[in-house]
Design a protein around this motif. Structure first.
Motif, short mmCIF file in Angstrom:
data_model
loop_
_atom_site.label_atom_id
_atom_site.label_comp_id
_atom_site.label_asym_id
_atom_site.label_seq_id
_atom_site.Cartn_x
_atom_site.Cartn_y
_atom_site.Cartn_z
N SER A 140 67.77 -71.03 -30.94
CA SER A 140 67.71 -69.79 -30.61
C SER A 140 69.81 -70.16 -32.05
O SER A 140 70.53 -70.93 -31.82
CB SER A 140 68.26 -69.54 -29.55
OG SER A 140 69.23 -69.82 -29.17
N THR A 199 65.98 -62.50 -32.76
CA THR A 199 64.81 -63.54 -34.14
C THR A 199 64.90 -62.97 -35.29
O THR A 199 64.97 -63.76 -36.13
CB THR A 199 64.28 -63.64 -32.98
OG1 THR A 199 63.30 -62.76 -32.70
CG2 THR A 199 64.14 -64.61 -31.78
N GLU A 252 73.78 -65.42 -28.23
CA GLU A 252 72.43 -66.09 -28.54
C GLU A 252 71.62 -64.34 -29.55
O GLU A 252 72.06 -63.48 -29.36
CB GLU A 252 71.48 -65.73 -27.77
CG GLU A 252 69.84 -66.01 -28.39
CD GLU A 252 69.49 -65.89 -26.78
OE1 GLU A 252 67.64 -65.69 -27.41
OE2 GLU A 252 69.64 -66.63 -25.56
#
Length: 91
Positions: A2, A18, A15
């Motif tokens: 990630s 995507t 994080e």
């Protein structure tokens, strides 16, 4: 593996998403500067605003309102909450 971003909402490394959530510069800005946690929280808050305020996404004024609230929410500024909304009790 990630990827991490410095989240502008939480002011720390977290994080990242995507992929960009929108096309164009706005989507790239969110992709580069908003954590996946902050984006998920915005999506839940946006749904609540749409439902509680009876917004229509075909109405340009509703979309403009949500865009402004998204900017506030993701930057950590004060944002609009639905009047009278009571979150479900934790049980």
């Amino acid at each position: 593996m990630s990827r991490t971003v410095y989240c502008k909402k939480y002011q720390r490394e977290m994080e990242g998403l995507t992929k960009p959530p929108y096309p164009g510069p706005k989507g790239e800005d969110i992709f580069e500067n908003v954590s996946s946690q902050a984006w998920a929280e915005w999506q839940a808050h946006q749904t609540m605003l749409i439902n509680e305020k009876h917004l229509s996404l075909v109405d340009p004024e509703s979309r403009k309102y949500l865009q402004g609230e998204m900017e506030k929410f993701l930057s950590g500024a004060d944002y609009d909450k639905a009047e009278g909304y009571v979150p479900p009790s934790e049980g």
